[in-house]
Design an enzyme around this catalytic site. Structure first.
Site, PDB file in Angstrom:
ATOM      1  N   HIS A 129       0.862  -1.348  -0.051  1.00  0.00           N
ATOM      2  CA  HIS A 129      -0.001   0.198   0.055  1.00  0.00           C
ATOM      3  C   HIS A 129       0.722   1.206  -0.031  1.00  0.00           C
ATOM      4  O   HIS A 129       0.359   2.461  -0.225  1.00  0.00           O
ATOM      5  CB  HIS A 129      -1.200  -0.101   1.198  1.00  0.00           C
ATOM      6  CG  HIS A 129      -0.508   0.524   2.463  1.00  0.00           C
ATOM      7  ND1 HIS A 129       0.051  -0.848   3.453  1.00  0.00           N
ATOM      8  CD2 HIS A 129       0.177   1.410   3.180  1.00  0.00           C
ATOM      9  CE1 HIS A 129       0.570  -0.457   4.423  1.00  0.00           C
ATOM     10  NE2 HIS A 129       0.735   1.122   4.292  1.00  0.00           N
ATOM     11  N   ASP A 159       0.033  -7.700   1.432  1.00  0.00           N
ATOM     12  CA  ASP A 159       0.370  -6.248   1.494  1.00  0.00           C
ATOM     13  C   ASP A 159       1.927  -6.044   1.445  1.00  0.00           C
ATOM     14  O   ASP A 159       2.519  -5.248   2.368  1.00  0.00           O
ATOM     15  CB  ASP A 159      -0.233  -5.502   2.815  1.00  0.00           C
ATOM     16  CG  ASP A 159      -0.254  -4.120   2.640  1.00  0.00           C
ATOM     17  OD1 ASP A 159       0.046  -3.613   1.499  1.00  0.00           O
ATOM     18  OD2 ASP A 159      -0.227  -3.493   3.631  1.00  0.00           O
ATOM     19  N   GLY A 231       3.571   6.403   8.101  1.00  0.00           N
ATOM     20  CA  GLY A 231       5.090   6.646   7.678  1.00  0.00           C
ATOM     21  C   GLY A 231       5.796   5.611   8.147  1.00  0.00           C
ATOM     22  O   GLY A 231       6.891   5.283   7.433  1.00  0.00           O
ATOM     23  N   ASN A 232       5.509   4.716   9.201  1.00  0.00           N
ATOM     24  CA  ASN A 232       6.385   3.562   9.313  1.00  0.00           C
ATOM     25  C   ASN A 232       5.940   2.458   8.772  1.00  0.00           C
ATOM     26  O   ASN A 232       6.882   1.355   8.722  1.00  0.00           O
ATOM     27  CB  ASN A 232       5.886   3.231  11.180  1.00  0.00           C
ATOM     28  CG  ASN A 232       6.470   3.957  12.127  1.00  0.00           C
ATOM     29  OD1 ASN A 232       6.175   4.881  12.729  1.00  0.00           O
ATOM     30  ND2 ASN A 232       8.019   3.706  11.922  1.00  0.00           N
ATOM     31  N   SER A 233       4.834   2.605   7.839  1.00  0.00           N
ATOM     32  CA  SER A 233       4.656   1.279   7.178  1.00  0.00           C
ATOM     33  C   SER A 233       5.643   0.968   5.948  1.00  0.00           C
ATOM     34  O   SER A 233       6.334   1.640   5.384  1.00  0.00           O
ATOM     35  CB  SER A 233       3.365   1.514   6.430  1.00  0.00           C
ATOM     36  OG  SER A 233       2.178   1.854   7.027  1.00  0.00           O
ATOM     37  N   LEU A 288      -6.359 -25.877  -3.054  1.00  0.00           N
ATOM     38  CA  LEU A 288      -7.219 -26.824  -3.071  1.00  0.00           C
ATOM     39  C   LEU A 288      -8.585 -26.694  -4.143  1.00  0.00           C
ATOM     40  O   LEU A 288      -8.918 -27.584  -4.742  1.00  0.00           O
ATOM     41  CB  LEU A 288      -7.755 -27.224  -1.738  1.00  0.00           C
ATOM     42  CG  LEU A 288      -6.475 -27.828  -0.695  1.00  0.00           C
ATOM     43  CD1 LEU A 288      -7.375 -28.166   0.491  1.00  0.00           C
ATOM     44  CD2 LEU A 288      -5.768 -29.008  -1.293  1.00  0.00           C
ATOM     45  N   GLY A 289      -8.769 -25.497  -4.169  1.00  0.00           N
ATOM     46  CA  GLY A 289      -9.871 -25.060  -4.899  1.00  0.00           C
ATOM     47  C   GLY A 289     -11.367 -25.296  -4.314  1.00  0.00           C
ATOM     48  O   GLY A 289     -12.394 -25.834  -4.823  1.00  0.00           O
TER      49      GLY A 289
END
Length: 385
Positions: A129, A159, A231-233, A288-289
């Protein structure tokens, strides 16, 4: 006089007995006292200040080891905006617009975040992100150097994203297996909160294996009370030895600021995603579906079965591994390779498998326990909105 002598001796004798008893048992007439039992221990003098669990006075060595590899990320995206509709519909301005088109103007939307340099080749791991839909990504190093980054791969389902810069003499960080972490271990978060510059905060591991938060498709978060802010992301969560144990990702907050509940993607998960994105350009996951629903006590009662855990197969994709193995909607998965099925953890376990691996599934159908051997497939890409 005879009567007095008869009565006096018992009195004198009683007084003497009372005096003797008080001399030997002075607390005999004292009010009852409630005794509180407390168990205490003291460290020997030579161990004071060196007891188990005491950390170092300073974590500067750990910070100096890891901080140079934590970078600031500045991303920007050009956005087309329509001009004020009221102005565009004003007759005085309408004649300047051809074919009734509204004027458009371009502006740049900027965002900031953090990242971690993984190796000397210039690969940087960060959050998806932080750089999603960015037209330009600038990396600012701890030593003041800057470089434009290219996107190597993105995985919205965890992410995570991998960037690359071309630069010599890059500082790097050392990864530590996140499986070894324990609740209570000291951790440090390094990043660029609110764009003020590189900042270090300290806390502990508050919990491990956090999921069902609704943040990502695959969640296995470390929870920490180390302050994490916007901002730490994408920044580093390190241990007391300066090794990378997680990528700071999200906070739980009602105000937008840190409230002591932060989440980081563990280094072991980040390592797998990074390797797949660099080697294959995508993350390869087992599949596995099926579409499943967790078996709850109320559902178990409606099925008239005595089970505490399991996964109800709500749907099976045509020609999927589960379909080829004979699984059907309504079946209840009980174990995978002998391990009890947990709706969420089992999904993570299957995703960790490689396509072509076999998986023994124990399931219930019409009250009978059956077994099926499933050849795991590769999970197809998911289109996210």
């Amino acid at each position: 006089m005879r009567n007095f002598s008869f009565l006096g001796w018992p009195i004198v004798t009683g007084v003497l007995i009372a005096v003797i008893l008080l001399q030997f048992f002075p607390n005999l007439l004292a009010p009852p006292v409630t005794t509180v039992e407390i168990k205490e221990t003291q460290l020997p003098t030579n161990l004071i200040g060196q007891g188990l669990g005491n950390g170092p006075v300073s974590y500067s060595d750990a910070v100096q080891k890891a901080a140079p590899a934590v970078v600031n990320i500045y991303s920007s995206k050009k956005v087309e905006e329509k001009d004020n509709e009221a102005r565009a519909n004003d007759p005085l301005f309408r004649r300047f617009y051809e074919n009734g088109d509204q004027p458009q103007r371009q502006r740049v939307r900027s965002s900031l975040g953090s990242g971690v340099i993984i190796n000397s080749q210039g690969y940087i791991i960060t959050n998806n992100h932080v750089i999603a839909e960015a037209d330009s990504i600038i990396i600012a190093l701890h030593d003041g150097r800057e470089a434009e980054a290219s996107v190597i791969g993105m995985d919205p389902e965890t992410d995570l994203a991998i960037l690359k810069i071309k630069m010599n003499n890059l500082p790097t960080i050392t990864l530590s297996p996140s499986e070894n972490l324990r609740v209570g271990d000291v951790v440090l978060a390094i990043g660029n909160p609110f764009g003020v510059g590189q900042t270090v905060t300290m806390g502990i591991v508050s919990a491990t294996g956090r999921n069902r938060l609704g943040l990502n498709t695959y969640e296995d978060f470390l929870q920490t009370d180390a302050a994490i802010n916007p901002g730490n992301s994408g920044g580093a969560l390190i241990d007391a030895n300066g090794n990378l144990i997680g990528i700071n990702t999200a906070i739980f907050s009602k105000t937008g600021g840190s409230q002591g509940i932060g989440f980081a993607i563990p280094s072991s998960l980040a390592k797998k995603v990074m390797a797949d994105l660099i080697e294959h350009g995508r993350v390869i996951r087992g599949w596995l579906g099926i579409e499943g629903q967790e078996l709850t006590p109320s559902l178990a009662e409606s099925f008239d079965i005595e089970m505490t855990s399991g996964l109800i197969i709500a749907g099976v994709y045509r020609d999927s591994p589960a379909h080829k193995a004979g699984l059907q909607p309504g079946d209840i998965m009980v174990t995978l390779n002998g391990e009890p099925v947990d709706a969420y953890q089992s999904m993570l376990s299957v995703a960790d498998l490689n396509p072509g691996d076999t998986l023994v599934v124990e399931y219930m159908r019409n009250g009978k326990k059956l077994n099926a051997t499933v050849t795991v497939g590769e999970r197809p890409p998911t289109k996210l909105n």
